[in-house]
Motif scaffolding. Sequence first.
Motif, PDB file in Angstrom:
ATOM      1  N   LEU A 134      36.859 -10.938  -3.849  1.00 27.91           N
ATOM      2  CA  LEU A 134      35.871 -10.443  -4.813  1.00 27.91           C
ATOM      3  C   LEU A 134      34.508 -10.193  -4.182  1.00 27.91           C
ATOM      4  O   LEU A 134      33.672  -9.511  -4.761  1.00 27.91           O
ATOM      5  CB  LEU A 134      35.722 -11.436  -5.970  1.00 27.91           C
ATOM      6  N   GLU A 187      44.123  -8.365  -8.666  1.00 31.86           N
ATOM      7  CA  GLU A 187      44.298  -8.124  -7.231  1.00 31.86           C
ATOM      8  C   GLU A 187      43.727  -9.287  -6.419  1.00 31.86           C
ATOM      9  O   GLU A 187      44.345  -9.739  -5.444  1.00 31.86           O
ATOM     10  CB  GLU A 187      43.633  -6.810  -6.830  1.00 31.86           C
ATOM     11  N   PHE A 244      33.853  -7.195 -13.552  1.00 35.03           N
ATOM     12  CA  PHE A 244      35.110  -6.888 -12.872  1.00 35.03           C
ATOM     13  C   PHE A 244      36.164  -6.509 -13.900  1.00 35.03           C
ATOM     14  O   PHE A 244      36.216  -7.076 -14.986  1.00 35.03           O
ATOM     15  CB  PHE A 244      35.605  -8.089 -12.062  1.00 35.03           C
ATOM     16  N   ALA A 253      33.292  -6.411  -3.582  1.00 36.37           N
ATOM     17  CA  ALA A 253      32.994  -5.750  -4.855  1.00 36.37           C
ATOM     18  C   ALA A 253      31.767  -6.366  -5.513  1.00 36.37           C
ATOM     19  O   ALA A 253      30.953  -5.656  -6.096  1.00 36.37           O
ATOM     20  CB  ALA A 253      34.203  -5.832  -5.787  1.00 36.37           C
ATOM     21  N   GLU A 307      40.998  -5.544 -10.959  1.00 35.91           N
ATOM     22  CA  GLU A 307      40.301  -6.123  -9.803  1.00 35.91           C
ATOM     23  C   GLU A 307      40.524  -7.634  -9.733  1.00 35.91           C
ATOM     24  O   GLU A 307      40.755  -8.188  -8.655  1.00 35.91           O
ATOM     25  CB  GLU A 307      38.797  -5.825  -9.873  1.00 35.91           C
TER      26      GLU A 307
END
Length: 150
Positions: free
Chosen positions: A98, A75, A68, A101, A72
């Motif tokens: 998460l 966020e 990551f 993703a 990311e």
Amino acid sequence: MVSSDHAEEELLAIGEVSYRSGIAVSAIHFYESKGLIRSSRNKRNQRLFSRRELRVLALIKVAQDLGFTLEEIGEAFRGIPTDRTPRKGDWQKVSRALDKALEEKINLAQRMRKQLNQCIGCGCLSLSDCPLRNPQDELGKHGPGPHLLR
């Protein structure tokens, strides 16, 4: 600003945070500059961190190991309250943020494993010449990149 000696006892100096997290002081400064973690200052202007930041640093480290980006991660951490110790529900929000993703990364890794397994034992070691996976370099016409994985 931390105002009492009792409050300072509950906070950790940056060296202790570094030792306990396994993360270099310079990286801790960097994460703080990116807004991923926060500190307060004592009367001597030393940075002090709550134990909350150890949890956040642990998640940052694992998330980075999983590929990551800091953007990311930042966020995902937007949902963590800064005015109190995060609760189970707060961490679940991070997990959900998460999760999508992470699922995409898992799917990509599985596709990559499948593609590699199909080529093991072939012996050609070249996708441009592989008669099974890329005859006459058809994929090369589509431009650069891993076309079979994406």
